[in-house]
Scaffold this motif. Structure first.
Motif, mmCIF file in Angstrom:
data_model
loop_
_atom_site.group_PDB
_atom_site.id
_atom_site.type_symbol
_atom_site.label_atom_id
_atom_site.label_comp_id
_atom_site.label_asym_id
_atom_site.label_seq_id
_atom_site.Cartn_x
_atom_site.Cartn_y
_atom_site.Cartn_z
ATOM 1 N N LYS A 14 0.860 -1.181 0.000
ATOM 2 C CA LYS A 14 0.000 0.000 0.000
ATOM 3 C C LYS A 14 0.900 1.236 0.000
ATOM 4 O O LYS A 14 1.897 1.257 0.740
ATOM 5 N N GLY A 101 -2.029 -10.189 6.297
ATOM 6 C CA GLY A 101 -1.881 -11.467 5.597
ATOM 7 C C GLY A 101 -1.124 -12.495 6.411
ATOM 8 O O GLY A 101 -1.460 -13.674 6.418
ATOM 9 N N GLY A 129 -4.746 -13.398 8.120
ATOM 10 C CA GLY A 129 -5.427 -13.490 6.832
ATOM 11 C C GLY A 129 -5.088 -14.778 6.096
ATOM 12 O O GLY A 129 -5.921 -15.341 5.382
ATOM 13 N N LEU A 132 -7.390 -17.562 6.995
ATOM 14 C CA LEU A 132 -8.685 -17.455 6.308
ATOM 15 C C LEU A 132 -8.553 -17.854 4.837
ATOM 16 O O LEU A 132 -9.470 -18.458 4.267
ATOM 17 N N GLY A 212 -6.157 -3.481 8.596
ATOM 18 C CA GLY A 212 -5.649 -4.641 7.852
ATOM 19 C C GLY A 212 -6.729 -5.184 6.925
ATOM 20 O O GLY A 212 -7.921 -4.878 7.065
ATOM 21 N N ASN A 217 -13.717 -8.266 6.251
ATOM 22 C CA ASN A 217 -14.580 -9.424 6.504
ATOM 23 C C ASN A 217 -15.569 -9.100 7.645
ATOM 24 O O ASN A 217 -15.201 -9.034 8.823
ATOM 25 N N GLN A 239 -7.498 -0.784 5.591
ATOM 26 C CA GLN A 239 -6.344 -1.555 5.099
ATOM 27 C C GLN A 239 -5.116 -0.656 4.874
ATOM 28 O O GLN A 239 -3.992 -1.140 4.791
HETATM 29 P P1 ADP Z 1 -0.457 -7.417 4.631
HETATM 30 O O1 ADP Z 1 -0.378 -5.966 5.050
HETATM 31 O O2 ADP Z 1 0.128 -8.354 5.636
HETATM 32 O O3 ADP Z 1 0.063 -7.629 3.248
HETATM 33 P P2 ADP Z 1 -3.312 -6.975 4.385
HETATM 34 O O4 ADP Z 1 -3.551 -6.059 5.527
HETATM 35 O O5 ADP Z 1 -3.319 -6.387 3.025
HETATM 36 O O6 ADP Z 1 -1.987 -7.815 4.614
HETATM 37 O O7 ADP Z 1 -4.401 -8.138 4.496
HETATM 38 C C1 ADP Z 1 -4.377 -9.245 3.641
HETATM 39 C C2 ADP Z 1 -5.465 -10.191 4.067
HETATM 40 O O8 ADP Z 1 -6.726 -9.516 3.979
HETATM 41 C C3 ADP Z 1 -5.590 -11.403 3.181
HETATM 42 O O9 ADP Z 1 -4.810 -12.453 3.671
HETATM 43 C C4 ADP Z 1 -7.095 -11.736 3.253
HETATM 44 O O10 ADP Z 1 -7.325 -12.691 4.268
HETATM 45 C C5 ADP Z 1 -7.750 -10.432 3.682
HETATM 46 N N1 ADP Z 1 -8.568 -9.847 2.617
HETATM 47 C C6 ADP Z 1 -8.120 -9.167 1.550
HETATM 48 N N2 ADP Z 1 -9.152 -8.751 0.783
HETATM 49 C C7 ADP Z 1 -10.281 -9.190 1.383
HETATM 50 C C8 ADP Z 1 -11.699 -9.087 1.094
HETATM 51 N N3 ADP Z 1 -12.138 -8.444 0.014
HETATM 52 N N4 ADP Z 1 -12.567 -9.649 1.952
HETATM 53 C C9 ADP Z 1 -12.124 -10.289 3.060
HETATM 54 N N5 ADP Z 1 -10.823 -10.430 3.389
HETATM 55 C C10 ADP Z 1 -9.914 -9.884 2.572
#
Ligand code: ADP
Length: 262
Positions: A14, A101, A129, A132, A212, A217, A239
Motif C-alpha cells: 500500500k 496477511g 489473513g 482465512l 488490515g 470481513n 487496510q
Molecule cells: P499485509 O499488510 O500483511 O500484506 P493486508 O492487511 O493487506 O496484509 O491483508 C491481507 C489479508 O486480507 C488477506 O490475507 C485476506 O485474508 C484479507 N482480505 C483481503 N481482501 C479481502 C476481502 N475483500 N474480503 C475479506 N478479506 C480480505
C-alpha cells in the motif's frame, strides 16, 4: 509539500501520497519481490499525480518488506505507523487491532496516535489473513466471499488452533455434511477469540479501530466486537492505516527539517 508512506506487507503493498490534508493511494499485490512491489507502487502513485521522486520531501517505508526498499528515507515499524494512521482515520482511537496477511497485532495507544504497548503474533498463521485464505481454499471459496457465506449461520466449534489441523477439521466437518456457513462462522469466531485473548493481555480499549485486509470481513468484525465487548470500528481506509501512518510520519520529519529533506 508532498510526502509518501509505503507499507510493504506479505500480501499487499500500500502506498499513500500526502499533500497537506489531501492524500491518495495505490494498493497492489506484493508478489514474490517486496522491493519491486514497493518501487512499482511508488512509480504508480507518482505517475498518477504527475510527480517525480525529487518532488517528494520524505518517503517512509514500513511493513515486513521495508528493509528491501532502496528509495526510502526512513524505515519505521508497522506498530508505530499503524498507531499513527489509526488515530488519523478515527480520532481518539486507543486500541488498534490489525489483522494482515501473515501476522496479527493489537496495539494500545495513548489516544493521540502514540504506542503505549502492543502484542503481536507473527509466528503462527492462525488468527491471520493467511489462515482465512487456507480455509477459504479448502471450502472452494475466495476470502472475499466468506462473510456472505456465513451470514446468519450458527458457528460450529472449531477445536484446532493450528492452521494445518484446522484445515483438516474443516474438511472432515464438510464430509460429515455440516453446512459451509456454519463452518465459516466457526472459523470467524476462532480468529476473533485468538485476537481477543491477545487484547486481554494489554487491557481494555475504549475506542477500537480494526485495520488490515481482514477488516473487510464482516463476519470476523462481528465476532471480534462480541469477544472484545466493544465495537471494532472499520473505515473504508482500514487496510491503508500503516501506509497512511508512514506518510504522516514522513510529513512530520519533513516539517522538522523545514522542507529541506528528511
Ligand atoms: P499485509 O499488510 O500483511 O500484506 P493486508 O492487511 O493487506 O496484509 O491483508 C491481507 C489479508 O486480507 C488477506 O490475507 C485476506 O485474508 C484479507 N482480505 C483481503 N481482501 C479481502 C476481502 N475483500 N474480503 C475479506 N478479506 C480480505
Amino acid at each position: 509539500m508532498f510526502t509518501v508512506g509505503i507499507d510493504v506487507g506479505s500480501s499487499t503493498t500500500k502506498a499513500v501520497l500526502m499533500n497537506g490534508s489531501d492524500w491518495r493511494c495505490v494498493i497492489r499485490p506484493t508478489g514474490c519481490s517486496p522491493r519491486q512491489a514497493g518501487s512499482e507502487a511508488l512509480e504508480e502513485l507518482l505517475g498518477q499525480a504527475g510527480l517525480k521522486r525529487e518532488d517528494v520531501k520524505c518517503v517512509v517505508g514500513t511493513g515486513y518488506g521495508r528493509i528491501s526498499l532502496p528509495f526510502i528515507d526512513k524505515a519505521v515499524t508497522e506498530i508505530t505507523c499503524h498507531a499513527r494512521g489509526a488515530h488519523h482515520l478515527l480520532q481518539g482511537t486507543d486500541m488498534v487491532v490489525d489483522i494482515g496477511g501473515q501476522d496479527s497485532k493489537v496495539i494500545l495507544t495513548d489516544g493521540r496516535g502514540n504506542v503505549v504497548n502492543f502484542a503481536m503474533n507473527d509466528k503462527c498463521a492462525a488468527g491471520t489473513g493467511r489462515f482465512l485464505e487456507v480455509i477459504a481454499a479448502a471450502l472452494g471459496a475466495d476470502v472475499s466471499e466468506l462473510a456472505d457465506l456465513a451470514r446468519g449461520a450458527e458457528p460450529v466449534q472449531i477445536s484446532s488452533m493450528c492452521t494445518v489441523f484446522a484445515e483438516s477439521e474443516v474438511i472432515s466437518l464438510l464430509a460429515q455434511g455440516v453446512e459451509k456457513g456454519k463452518i465459516i462462522a466457526g472459523i470467524h469466531r476462532s480468529v476473533a477469540l485468538r485476537i481477543a485473548a491477545m487484547a486481554e493481555r494489554l487491557g481494555k480499549g475504549e475506542l477500537i479501530l480494526f485495520t488490515g485486509g481482514v477488516a473487510k470481513n464482516e463476519g470476523v468484525r462481528e465476532y471480534l466486537s462480541r469477544e472484545l465487548g466493544r465495537k471494532a470500528v472499520v473505515t473504508p481506509e482500514s487496510q491503508l492505516a500503516g501506509a497512511l501512518g508512514a506518510a504522516l510520519l514522513a510529513r512530520e520529519r519533513a516539517w522538522l527539517s523545514r522542507g529541506r529533506g528528511c
